[in-house]
Design a protein around this motif. Sequence first.
Motif, PDB file in Angstrom:
ATOM      1  N   SER A 105       0.870  -1.174   0.000  1.00 60.45           N
ATOM      2  CA  SER A 105       0.000   0.000   0.000  1.00 60.45           C
ATOM      3  C   SER A 105       0.901   1.216   0.000  1.00 60.45           C
ATOM      4  CB  SER A 105      -0.886  -0.009   1.255  1.00 60.45           C
ATOM      5  OG  SER A 105      -1.605   1.206   1.373  1.00 60.45           O
ATOM      6  N   ARG A 107       0.928   5.512  -0.367  1.00 58.06           N
ATOM      7  CA  ARG A 107       0.169   6.759  -0.396  1.00 58.06           C
ATOM      8  C   ARG A 107       1.135   7.922  -0.498  1.00 58.06           C
ATOM      9  NH1 ARG A 107      -3.845   8.098   3.608  1.00 58.06           N
ATOM     10  NH2 ARG A 107      -2.189   7.932   5.128  1.00 58.06           N
ATOM     11  N   HIS A 129      -3.459   6.919  -3.543  1.00 57.33           N
ATOM     12  CA  HIS A 129      -3.330   5.700  -2.750  1.00 57.33           C
ATOM     13  C   HIS A 129      -3.387   4.542  -3.736  1.00 57.33           C
ATOM     14  CE1 HIS A 129      -4.872   3.017   0.795  1.00 57.33           C
ATOM     15  NE2 HIS A 129      -3.717   2.594   0.293  1.00 57.33           N
ATOM     16  N   ILE A 131      -2.703   0.307  -4.338  1.00 54.38           N
ATOM     17  CA  ILE A 131      -2.481  -1.037  -3.789  1.00 54.38           C
ATOM     18  C   ILE A 131      -1.826  -1.873  -4.883  1.00 54.38           C
ATOM     19  CG2 ILE A 131      -3.538  -3.137  -2.833  1.00 54.38           C
ATOM     20  CD1 ILE A 131      -3.881  -0.717  -0.994  1.00 54.38           C
TER      21      ILE A 131
END
Length: 173
Positions: A105, A107, A129, A131
Motif C-alpha cells: 500500500s 500513499r 493511494h 495497492i
Amino acid sequence: MKNISLIILLLSFSAVVNSQSKDNLIAINQTWDKFYKAFENLDHSLMAEIHSKDLVRISGGRNILNYETYINNYKARFQQNKESGITYNISLRFFERINTNETASERGVYQLTVNKGQSSEQNYYGQFHVIFKKINDKWLITMDYDSSEGNTINKDNYLKASAIDDFNNFVKQ
C-alpha cells in the motif's frame, strides 16, 4: 498474564518492522519507473503492463473505472497529446509505504507537469493511494485512487513527502 501480553506485543511489533522490505520497495520502484516512462513517452502500453486486469481505478469525487476503460482512456489521451505536442512529466513523493512479500500500500502526492520547460508549463497536484499485488513475480497496481482533495493539494504537500528513492522513513534499519 503480563508476560503473555508483553510477548504478544513484541511479536506484533516485530512482524510490523520485518514486513517492511527495502527489497520490495526497490522492486516496486521498477513498476513506478515504467509509470514515469509511460507519461514521458505517452505510451499507454506501459500503463497496461503495470496494472492488473482486475484493476479498480477511482478518481476521487468523479468515477470508478475498470482496467479496460482506464487503459483505453490513456490510449486516447496520449494519442491526442502526441498530435497536439503536449508533454507530460509526473513525479511521486510518499508519506506512507507499507509492504509484505505479496501486497503493498503506497500513499503520497503526485506532481503532474504539462509542457515542462515551455511558456505554457502547468503543474497539477493530487494525493494518491495505490495497492500493489505481486503477481507472477511482478508488482502490479490493483487499486489506484487519486484526488485533489478539493484542490487543497499543492506543492507544499508534495515537498513535505519523501522522495521515491528515500526509503529511510519506511524501512527500519
